[in-house]
Design an enzyme around this catalytic site. Structure first.
Site, PDB file in Angstrom:
ATOM      1  N   ASP A 201      38.626  40.837  42.381  1.00 53.84           N
ATOM      2  CA  ASP A 201      40.093  40.870  42.369  1.00 53.84           C
ATOM      3  C   ASP A 201      40.721  41.367  43.672  1.00 53.84           C
ATOM      4  O   ASP A 201      41.951  41.373  43.805  1.00 53.84           O
ATOM      5  CB  ASP A 201      40.588  41.740  41.198  1.00 53.84           C
ATOM      6  CG  ASP A 201      40.016  43.148  41.217  1.00 53.84           C
ATOM      7  OD1 ASP A 201      38.990  43.374  41.896  1.00 53.84           O
ATOM      8  OD2 ASP A 201      40.600  44.027  40.571  1.00 53.84           O
ATOM      9  N   GLU A 284      30.505  54.639  44.130  1.00 55.59           N
ATOM     10  CA  GLU A 284      30.336  54.490  45.587  1.00 55.59           C
ATOM     11  C   GLU A 284      29.602  55.708  46.146  1.00 55.59           C
ATOM     12  O   GLU A 284      28.641  55.576  46.913  1.00 55.59           O
ATOM     13  CB  GLU A 284      31.695  54.384  46.302  1.00 55.59           C
ATOM     14  CG  GLU A 284      32.560  53.215  45.880  1.00 55.59           C
ATOM     15  CD  GLU A 284      33.448  53.497  44.670  1.00 55.59           C
ATOM     16  OE1 GLU A 284      33.234  54.531  43.986  1.00 55.59           O
ATOM     17  OE2 GLU A 284      34.356  52.688  44.418  1.00 55.59           O
TER      18      GLU A 284
HETATM   19  C1  UGA Z   1      37.633  50.481  41.349  1.00 51.26           C
HETATM   20  C2  UGA Z   1      36.587  50.172  42.409  1.00 51.26           C
HETATM   21  O1  UGA Z   1      37.143  49.345  43.414  1.00 51.26           O
HETATM   22  C3  UGA Z   1      35.432  49.440  41.713  1.00 51.26           C
HETATM   23  O2  UGA Z   1      34.521  48.966  42.650  1.00 51.26           O
HETATM   24  C4  UGA Z   1      34.807  50.407  40.742  1.00 51.26           C
HETATM   25  O3  UGA Z   1      33.729  49.761  40.072  1.00 51.26           O
HETATM   26  C5  UGA Z   1      35.860  50.800  39.734  1.00 51.26           C
HETATM   27  O4  UGA Z   1      37.051  51.295  40.380  1.00 51.26           O
HETATM   28  C6  UGA Z   1      35.324  51.912  38.854  1.00 51.26           C
HETATM   29  O5  UGA Z   1      35.295  53.043  39.331  1.00 51.26           O
HETATM   30  O6  UGA Z   1      34.944  51.653  37.705  1.00 51.26           O
HETATM   31  P1  UGA Z   1      39.087  48.754  39.863  1.00 51.26           P
HETATM   32  O7  UGA Z   1      39.997  47.784  40.540  1.00 51.26           O
HETATM   33  O8  UGA Z   1      39.686  49.934  39.215  1.00 51.26           O
HETATM   34  O9  UGA Z   1      37.993  49.183  40.890  1.00 51.26           O
HETATM   35  O10 UGA Z   1      38.124  48.009  38.823  1.00 51.26           O
HETATM   36  P2  UGA Z   1      38.002  46.483  38.424  1.00 51.26           P
HETATM   37  O11 UGA Z   1      38.450  45.609  39.520  1.00 51.26           O
HETATM   38  O12 UGA Z   1      38.603  46.318  37.078  1.00 51.26           O
HETATM   39  O13 UGA Z   1      36.412  46.331  38.270  1.00 51.26           O
HETATM   40  C7  UGA Z   1      35.523  46.363  39.365  1.00 51.26           C
HETATM   41  C8  UGA Z   1      34.590  45.142  39.311  1.00 51.26           C
HETATM   42  O14 UGA Z   1      33.829  45.178  38.108  1.00 51.26           O
HETATM   43  C9  UGA Z   1      35.340  43.820  39.342  1.00 51.26           C
HETATM   44  O15 UGA Z   1      34.658  42.900  40.169  1.00 51.26           O
HETATM   45  C10 UGA Z   1      35.322  43.365  37.891  1.00 51.26           C
HETATM   46  O16 UGA Z   1      35.301  41.959  37.725  1.00 51.26           O
HETATM   47  C11 UGA Z   1      34.054  44.005  37.344  1.00 51.26           C
HETATM   48  N1  UGA Z   1      34.152  44.397  35.903  1.00 51.26           N
HETATM   49  C12 UGA Z   1      35.203  45.108  35.427  1.00 51.26           C
HETATM   50  C13 UGA Z   1      33.145  44.008  35.031  1.00 51.26           C
HETATM   51  O17 UGA Z   1      32.202  43.340  35.442  1.00 51.26           O
HETATM   52  N2  UGA Z   1      33.221  44.383  33.710  1.00 51.26           N
HETATM   53  C14 UGA Z   1      34.265  45.093  33.205  1.00 51.26           C
HETATM   54  O18 UGA Z   1      34.283  45.389  31.988  1.00 51.26           O
HETATM   55  C15 UGA Z   1      35.282  45.467  34.090  1.00 51.26           C
HETATM   56 MN    MN Z   2      39.675  45.885  41.143  1.00 50.17          MN
END
Ligand code: UGA
Ligand code: MN
Length: 343
Positions: A201, A284
């Protein structure tokens, strides 16, 4: 079109691509002074490098065989060299770039295809890249597969579901199982190059990818729209790293975002136990700590000493799943086909 005609068309196209690449190579093959220069007489190397960059149309590559096509393009390039058919810019520095391995965790939701479309169309501009798209699911999605096929990018679509115990948590460690799966894949399949964790995203400037390509151990750079500070970045004074700027420190040794660093694969291979912990907010930090011995002062600064924002932590607005379609009213219409592409 018959497959023989397709084949000849491809051979011709391959030749044109090779010639074109030689002619423009001074603009897109020599991105910086940091790369190792190829010996200028290494024309065989040039042909190899050009062929490795050739992005073949996947449907055609499936019909004819990618390996066969590359071999043809290689022979054609050699032929052109032998006959003096192309004027190589030997004066410019042309070198085979180390490959970039992009690990993207993704999961099914209404925004998945638009997010992946944006990221894919960015990565289509980046040469010598392998995209590991890893789904938080038990089986791969045909829609994601189709999207990836159409890009011409070299990709691998894998799965690594989030373990059940974390799914129940209020704050989930998102994307961790997939990133660890990606690391496992790299350890088994890649020898050199640079790894970057690109969530599906975020918004990426194409120049970021050329910046990180020269990472020797671990490089870092600013991530915009991140935390209440609006940016997460190393702090640099007189060209030297002096600390981190991030709206949430949380006792982390490396208070950075997932999109804010890249890792060299040869360096990673000397850290066989490096992995990402299932700890929301500390993914991270945990991963970077697992690269020990590695300290914040060892960080290589990118994006002009961290003065440019080349990646943004955008978040797509959440959308409700699409409402059910009235199958009676829309029977035999395009709406049913469209509905198949929606969550
Ligand atoms: C922030 C960080 O940028 C992420 O890299 C980190 O994993 C996340 O916080 C965290 O601490 O959990 P954020 O924008 O809040 O990211 O999270 P998302 O963009 O919703 O998810 C990160 C990645 O994991 C995305 O590529 C998303 O597609 C994936 N994701 C999310 C899954 O594969 N499964 C899920 O249930 C939710
Ligand atoms: Mn994100």
């Amino acid at each position: 079109m018959g497959s023989t005609r397709k084949l000849w068309l491809l051979i011709l196209l391959g030749g044109c691509v090779l010639m074109l690449q030689y002619h423009v190579s001074s603009s897109w093959s020599a991105p910086g002074p940091a790369g190792p220069a190829l010996p200028s007489s290494n024309s065989e190397g040039l042909v190899q490098a050009a062929v490795s960059r050739l992005q073949l149309d996947t449907s055609m590559a499936h019909t004819i065989g990618e390996k066969y096509l590359r071999e043809l393009a290689l022979q054609l390039g050699r032929e052109l060299l032998a006959t003096g058919g192309c004027d190589l810019p030997f004066s410019s520095t042309v070198w085979p770039e180390p490959p970039l391995y992009i690990i993207t965790p993704t999961y099914k939701r209404p925004e998945q295809l638009p997010d992946l479309t944006r990221l894919a169309q960015t990565l289509m501009h980046v040469p010598n890249l392998v995209w590991l798209v890893i789904e938080d699911a038990n089986v791969t999605s045909p829609l994601v597969n189709k999207l990836l096929d159409r890009t011409g990018i070299k990709y691998h679509l894998l799965t690594a579901p989030m373990p059940e115990q974390y799914k129940k948590k209020k704050v989930k460690p998102r994307g961790v199982s997939q990133r660890n799966r990606g690391l496992e894949w790299l350890r088994a399949n890649a020898t050199n190059g640079v790894l970057y964790f690109a969530d599906d995203d975020n918004s990426y400037d194409v120049s970021l990818f050329e910046e990180i390509r020269t990472t020797r151990k671990v490089s870092m750079f600013p991530v915009g729209l991140c935390t209440k500070f609006g940016v997460s970045s190393p702090v640099v004074q007189n060209g030297t790293f002096i600390g981190f700027y991030d709206g949430w420190t949380g006792g982390r040794k490396f208070p950075v975002d997932m999109a804010g660093f890249a890792v060299n694969l040869e360096f990673l291979s000397t850290r066989p136990n490096a992995a990402m912990p299932y700890r929301a907010g500390f993914e991270e930090d945990g991963f970077l700590r697992s690269l020990s011995p590695f300290e914040p002062k060892d960080v290589e600064l990118k994006a002009d000493n961290c003065t440019k924002i080349l990646v943004w932590h955008t978040q797509t607005k959440k959308n409700a799943p699409s409402a059910a379609v009235d199958l009676f009213k829309y029977n035999n219409t395009n709406i049913l086909k469209l509905k198949d592409q929606l969550v």
